[in-house]
Design a protein around this motif. Structure first.
Motif, short mmCIF file in Angstrom:
data_model
loop_
_atom_site.label_atom_id
_atom_site.label_comp_id
_atom_site.label_asym_id
_atom_site.label_seq_id
_atom_site.Cartn_x
_atom_site.Cartn_y
_atom_site.Cartn_z
N LYS A 168 0.81 -1.21 0.00
CA LYS A 168 0.00 0.00 0.00
C LYS A 168 0.85 1.27 0.00
O LYS A 168 0.52 2.24 -0.68
CB LYS A 168 -0.93 0.01 1.22
N ARG A 169 1.93 1.27 0.75
CA ARG A 169 2.75 2.48 0.85
C ARG A 169 3.69 2.66 -0.34
O ARG A 169 4.37 3.68 -0.43
CB ARG A 169 3.57 2.43 2.14
N ASP A 170 3.74 1.69 -1.22
CA ASP A 170 4.60 1.79 -2.41
C ASP A 170 3.81 2.54 -3.49
O ASP A 170 3.16 1.94 -4.34
CB ASP A 170 4.99 0.39 -2.89
N ILE A 171 3.87 3.87 -3.45
CA ILE A 171 3.01 4.67 -4.32
C ILE A 171 3.75 5.34 -5.47
O ILE A 171 3.12 5.81 -6.41
CB ILE A 171 2.24 5.74 -3.52
N GLN A 172 5.07 5.38 -5.43
CA GLN A 172 5.81 5.98 -6.54
C GLN A 172 6.04 4.93 -7.62
O GLN A 172 7.16 4.60 -8.00
CB GLN A 172 7.12 6.58 -6.03
N LEU A 173 4.93 4.43 -8.12
CA LEU A 173 4.97 3.27 -9.00
C LEU A 173 5.45 3.59 -10.42
O LEU A 173 5.92 2.70 -11.13
CB LEU A 173 3.59 2.61 -9.06
N LEU A 174 5.33 4.85 -10.83
CA LEU A 174 5.77 5.19 -12.18
C LEU A 174 7.28 5.04 -12.33
O LEU A 174 7.79 4.88 -13.44
CB LEU A 174 5.34 6.61 -12.55
N LYS A 175 8.00 5.07 -11.20
CA LYS A 175 9.45 4.87 -11.25
C LYS A 175 9.82 3.45 -11.67
O LYS A 175 10.96 3.20 -12.06
CB LYS A 175 10.06 5.16 -9.88
N LYS A 176 8.87 2.54 -11.59
CA LYS A 176 9.15 1.14 -11.90
C LYS A 176 9.09 0.83 -13.39
O LYS A 176 9.34 -0.30 -13.80
CB LYS A 176 8.17 0.23 -11.15
N ILE A 177 8.72 1.83 -14.19
CA ILE A 177 8.49 1.58 -15.62
C ILE A 177 9.40 2.47 -16.46
O ILE A 177 9.57 3.66 -16.17
CB ILE A 177 7.03 1.89 -15.99
N ASN A 178 9.94 1.89 -17.49
CA ASN A 178 10.67 2.66 -18.50
C ASN A 178 9.69 2.96 -19.64
O ASN A 178 9.56 2.19 -20.58
CB ASN A 178 11.88 1.88 -19.01
N VAL A 179 9.00 4.08 -19.51
CA VAL A 179 7.91 4.40 -20.43
C VAL A 179 8.45 4.83 -21.79
O VAL A 179 9.39 5.63 -21.87
CB VAL A 179 7.02 5.50 -19.83
N GLN A 180 7.82 4.31 -22.83
CA GLN A 180 8.22 4.62 -24.20
C GLN A 180 7.11 5.38 -24.92
O GLN A 180 5.95 5.38 -24.49
CB GLN A 180 8.53 3.32 -24.96
N ALA A 181 7.47 6.01 -26.01
CA ALA A 181 6.48 6.69 -26.84
C ALA A 181 5.43 5.70 -27.30
O ALA A 181 5.74 4.58 -27.71
CB ALA A 181 7.16 7.34 -28.04
N GLY A 182 4.17 6.10 -27.20
CA GLY A 182 3.07 5.24 -27.62
C GLY A 182 2.51 4.36 -26.52
O GLY A 182 1.44 3.75 -26.70
N ASP A 183 3.20 4.25 -25.39
CA ASP A 183 2.68 3.45 -24.28
C ASP A 183 1.40 4.09 -23.75
O ASP A 183 1.25 5.32 -23.73
CB ASP A 183 3.71 3.36 -23.15
N GLN A 184 0.48 3.23 -23.30
CA GLN A 184 -0.77 3.70 -22.71
C GLN A 184 -0.86 3.19 -21.28
O GLN A 184 -0.79 1.98 -21.04
CB GLN A 184 -1.96 3.23 -23.54
N LEU A 185 -1.01 4.13 -20.35
CA LEU A 185 -0.95 3.79 -18.93
C LEU A 185 -2.24 4.21 -18.22
O LEU A 185 -2.70 5.34 -18.37
CB LEU A 185 0.24 4.47 -18.26
N THR A 186 -2.79 3.28 -17.47
CA THR A 186 -3.90 3.56 -16.57
C THR A 186 -3.35 3.58 -15.15
O THR A 186 -2.71 2.62 -14.71
CB THR A 186 -4.99 2.48 -16.69
#
Length: 319
Positions: A34-52
Motif C-alpha cells: 500500500k505504501r509503495d506509491i511511486q509506481l511510475l518509477k518502476k516503468i521505463n515508459v516509451q512513446a506510444g505506451d498507454q498507462l492507466t
C-alpha cells in the motif's frame, strides 16, 4: 505497451476490477504494498505506451508523469489523494477528486455510470468510508447480510495491502487482483474463493487481537498515539487498526506507529471521523509523508523525532 498501475489496497484493486470489467484489456500490472506509491518509477515508459493509473498520488509521481507525457505516452489517471498542480496535456485524462468522502473506486463507479457498484462499495468500506459505502448501497436496496459481506471483504483486502515488504503480506496485490478480477460481483468471489477469503479473515482477526492488547503511548483529549512492535503482524495491521480506532472514537485523531527494518517508524494517521481534516497536511510536512485529509501516513520517521512528532500531532488536532 499497456500498463495498469494501481495501489495494492482494496481501493486500487477494486477500481481496476471495475475498469477492466467494463473495458477488457491485457496489460502489464504494476503494483506493490500500500505504501509503495511511486509506481511510475518502476516503468521505463516509451512513446506510444498507454498507462492507466489508479489510486496513487499524482503529486508523488509528478516528475515521471511529466517526462512520460513528453516522451509520447498517454495516461488515464484516477485518484483521490493529493494531486498538486495537474499538468495540462492532450495525452492526459484525469479523474481527480480529493473530497474526504470519496475514494478512487467510487470515482470509477461514477465514471462507469454504476456498472459494478458492489466493487465500489467494497472498496469504500476498505478505505473506512462507511457512510459513503452505505449511501451507495441504500440506493440499491442491498440486504444487511450482503452489506456485511462487502464490508468484511473490503476490510480484509485493505488489511492485506499493509506491510513493509511483500513478504509481510498474505497475498501479493497483483495476484490477489487476478483472483478477484475473474468475478463480476465480490459476492461471487467470496463464494468461490473460500480458501483466500478465510486466510485473509483469519489473519485479520488474529492480528487485530494482538493489536488490541497494545496500550497507548500517548493519550489526550483530542488524539492518541500507539506504537506497535517490530513484527510482521504489526506491520500488516497498522492501517486497519488505525481505522478501527477512528470508528471507536470518532471525535479523536489517532496515530499508529510501527518499527521498520530501517530502524525508524512507519506512521499511520487518521483524523477524527467527525472532522476529516489535516491528516494529509500533517504527513506531507515530512519528506516521505502524504495521503488524504481523513487518512495519511509517513513512510519513514526517525526514532529521535518521535516526541516532536507527537507534539506536532497533538497540536494539529488541539484546535
Amino acid at each position: 505497451m499497456y500498463y495498469d498501475i494501481f495501489n495494492g489496497d482494496a481501493d486500487g484493486i477494486c477500481a481496476l476490477i471495475q475498469l477492466r470489467l467494463a473495458q477488457p484489456l491485457e496489460a502489464t500490472l504494476i503494483t506493490g504494498i500500500k505504501r509503495d506509491i511511486q509506481l511510475l518509477k518502476k516503468i521505463n515508459v516509451q512513446a506510444g505506451d498507454q498507462l492507466t493509473v489508479l489510486d496513487i498520488s499524482m503529486q508523488k509521481n509528478i516528475e515521471q508523469l511529466k517526462s512520460s507525457l513528453e516522451n509520447g505516452a498517454t495516461f488515464f489517471y484516477a485518484d483521490h489523494h493529493q494531486a498538486g498542480d495537474i499538468p495540462l496535456h492532450a495525452n492526459l485524462t484525469t479523474l481527480i477528486d480529493t473530497s474526504s468522502d470519496t475514494c478512487t473506486s467510487l470515482i470509477i463507479n461514477q465514471h462507469l455510470q454504476g456498472q459494478f457498484p458492489l466493487w465500489a462499495i467494497t472498496a469504500a468500506f476498505g478505505d473506512n468510508l462507511h457512510a459513503s459505502a452505505e449511501h451507495l448501497a441504500a440506493s440499491m436496496q442491498i440486504s444487511t447480510e450482503t452489506l456485511d459481506q462487502l464490508k468484511n471483504l473490503g476490510t480484509y483486502v485493505n488489511y492485506n495491502g499493509y506491510g513493509s515488504c511483500l513478504a509481510d503480506l498474505h497475498f501479493a496485490p497483483n495476484k490477489l487482483y487476478l483472483e478477484m478480477a475473474a468475478y463480476t460481483s465480490p459476492i461471487d468471489f467470496i463464494a468461490n474463493n473460500q480458501l483466500i477469503y478465510q486466510q485473509l479473515e483469519n489473519g485479520y482477526l488474529e492480528d487485530m487481537h494482538l493489536a488490541d492488547q497494545v496500550q497507548a503511548e500517548y493519550s489526550g483529549e483530542n488524539c492518541a498515539v500507539f506504537i506497535l512492535p517490530d513484527q510482521a503482524w504489526a506491520r500488516r495491521v497498522s492501517g486497519v487498526f488505525s481505522n478501527a480506532l477512528a470508528n471507536q472514537y470518532p471525535d479523536r485523531a489517532h496515530s499508529v506507529l510501527t518499527f521498520t527494518p530501517d530502524n525508524d517508524y512507519q506512521v499511520s494517521v487518521r483524523s477524527p471521523l467527525n472532522n476529516k481534516t489535516k491528516a494529509d497536511e500533517l504527513c506531507a510536512s515530512y519528506p516521505t509523508g502524504g495521503g488524504r485529509s481523513a487518512a495519511a501516513g509517513i513512510n519513514h520517521l526517525a526514532t529521535e523525532n518521535l516526541n516532536l512528532f507527537i507534539e506536532k500531532f497533538a497540536k494539529t488536532y488541539a484546535e
